[in-house]
Motif scaffolding. Structure first.
Motif, PDB file in Angstrom:
ATOM      1  N   GLN A  25      42.526  42.428  34.179  1.00 40.93           N
ATOM      2  CA  GLN A  25      41.792  41.275  33.645  1.00 40.93           C
ATOM      3  C   GLN A  25      42.177  41.084  32.186  1.00 40.93           C
ATOM      4  O   GLN A  25      41.453  41.442  31.264  1.00 40.93           O
ATOM      5  CB  GLN A  25      40.283  41.502  33.790  1.00 40.93           C
ATOM      6  CG  GLN A  25      39.860  41.692  35.254  1.00 40.93           C
ATOM      7  CD  GLN A  25      38.402  42.042  35.401  1.00 40.93           C
ATOM      8  OE1 GLN A  25      37.682  42.176  34.415  1.00 40.93           O
ATOM      9  NE2 GLN A  25      37.952  42.189  36.639  1.00 40.93           N
ATOM     10  N   LEU A  49      42.873  35.690  31.946  1.00 43.87           N
ATOM     11  CA  LEU A  49      42.057  35.686  33.145  1.00 43.87           C
ATOM     12  C   LEU A  49      41.300  34.362  33.264  1.00 43.87           C
ATOM     13  O   LEU A  49      40.755  33.852  32.281  1.00 43.87           O
ATOM     14  CB  LEU A  49      41.070  36.862  33.103  1.00 43.87           C
ATOM     15  CG  LEU A  49      40.142  36.991  34.313  1.00 43.87           C
ATOM     16  CD1 LEU A  49      40.941  37.346  35.560  1.00 43.87           C
ATOM     17  CD2 LEU A  49      39.066  38.055  34.046  1.00 43.87           C
ATOM     18  N   ASP A  50      41.246  33.815  34.474  1.00 45.57           N
ATOM     19  CA  ASP A  50      40.528  32.566  34.815  1.00 45.57           C
ATOM     20  C   ASP A  50      41.193  31.310  34.269  1.00 45.57           C
ATOM     21  O   ASP A  50      40.619  30.221  34.371  1.00 45.57           O
ATOM     22  CB  ASP A  50      39.070  32.621  34.322  1.00 45.57           C
ATOM     23  CG  ASP A  50      38.259  33.706  35.031  1.00 45.57           C
ATOM     24  OD1 ASP A  50      38.596  34.014  36.193  1.00 45.57           O
ATOM     25  OD2 ASP A  50      37.320  34.236  34.424  1.00 45.57           O
ATOM     26  N   THR A  99      39.640  48.371  34.933  1.00 44.68           N
ATOM     27  CA  THR A  99      40.021  47.032  35.414  1.00 44.68           C
ATOM     28  C   THR A  99      40.469  46.110  34.294  1.00 44.68           C
ATOM     29  O   THR A  99      40.947  45.008  34.575  1.00 44.68           O
ATOM     30  CB  THR A  99      38.831  46.388  36.152  1.00 44.68           C
ATOM     31  OG1 THR A  99      37.697  46.320  35.268  1.00 44.68           O
ATOM     32  CG2 THR A  99      38.463  47.202  37.381  1.00 44.68           C
ATOM     33  N   ASP A 100      40.329  46.536  33.050  1.00 39.73           N
ATOM     34  CA  ASP A 100      40.796  45.690  31.943  1.00 39.73           C
ATOM     35  C   ASP A 100      42.299  45.445  32.027  1.00 39.73           C
ATOM     36  O   ASP A 100      42.800  44.451  31.490  1.00 39.73           O
ATOM     37  CB  ASP A 100      40.460  46.341  30.598  1.00 39.73           C
ATOM     38  CG  ASP A 100      38.966  46.390  30.351  1.00 39.73           C
ATOM     39  OD1 ASP A 100      38.243  45.606  31.003  1.00 39.73           O
ATOM     40  OD2 ASP A 100      38.515  47.205  29.518  1.00 39.73           O
TER      41      ASP A 100
END
Length: 227
Positions: free
Chosen positions: A173, A177-178, A169-170
């Motif tokens: 993300q 991210l965020d 999943t890196d």
């Protein structure tokens, strides 16, 4: 090497018997249809026996390598240099268009949905490279009876080049991210401090600027800086 076309325009096997080619041209039994590469067309009915010819294409973003071979002989080879100025030309065109619109239609409302991209759309710079590959393959097919085409392609994991330990999943993300947008990420990365004076001016107004022009370096975070 002289490339030969039949009377119906179909490619035949090439020849290096230059003496015979001169005699055919002098006796009007053949005509020159292309000088580079030198190609003739026969003006009489002939046999159509051909050998198996493999066309190898080494695709690339800057150069294309092309080679047509039989089992024991190279019949055609070329190195094609691709254009790499499409992005600059489009950026320059966009600059002139905006200047012209600001002069003549400065009060016109902005329109964003008047140009919808069709399915299968590619960026102009990529489309030009694809078209150039297809054009070169088509040109070779017009002078040689190609029986098989082999295209060598390679894929590169850009994120793995930056971070060899990336996995799972890196990939989804990333470093942004965020964050609401690229601007917020660049401000956080630079600790909300001017990277020129290091906060000595105590100016609370911070802006995000391009290190190189947007035309040259793009809007990637590595081309943005807090000032």
């Amino acid at each position: 090497m002289v490339y030969v076309l039949g009377k119906d325009g179909q490619p035949l096997m090439p020849t290096d018997r230059h003496g015979k080619i001169r005699r055919l041209l002098k006796s009007n039994k053949a005509k020159v249809v292309r000088k580079c590469p030198f190609t003739i067309q026969l003006l009489y009915e002939s046999t159509t026996h051909t050998q198996e010819i493999t066309l190898g294409v080494d695709s690339g973003s800057k150069h294309i390598g092309i080679s047509a071979t039989t089992k024991d002989k190279v019949l055609f080879e070329a190195d094609v240099e691709l254009r790499n100025d499409i992005v600059d030309n489009i950026s320059t065109r966009r600059q002139f268009r905006r200047t012209r619109r600001n002069k003549k239609t400065r009060y016109r409302k902005a329109r964003f949905d008047n140009r919808r991209r069709k399915d299968g759309w590619l960026a102009p710079s990529v489309q030009q490279k694809v078209d150039c590959h297809l054009t070169m393959i088509d040109k070779v097919n017009k002078i040689l009876p190609i029986t098989k085409i082999i295209v060598e392609v390679a894929s590169f994991d850009i994120q793995k080049i930056k971070n060899p330990k990336i996995s799972g999943t890196d990939y989804q993300q990333g470093e942004q991210l965020d964050f609401w947008n690229v601007r917020e990420y660049v401000l956080f990365r630079d600790n909300h401090i001017c990277q020129c004076c290091k906060g000595k001016s105590k100016d609370k107004v911070l802006n995000i600027h391009h290190i190189e022009s947007r035309k040259t370096g793009g809007n990637a975070p590595n081309n943005l800086i807090t000032l």
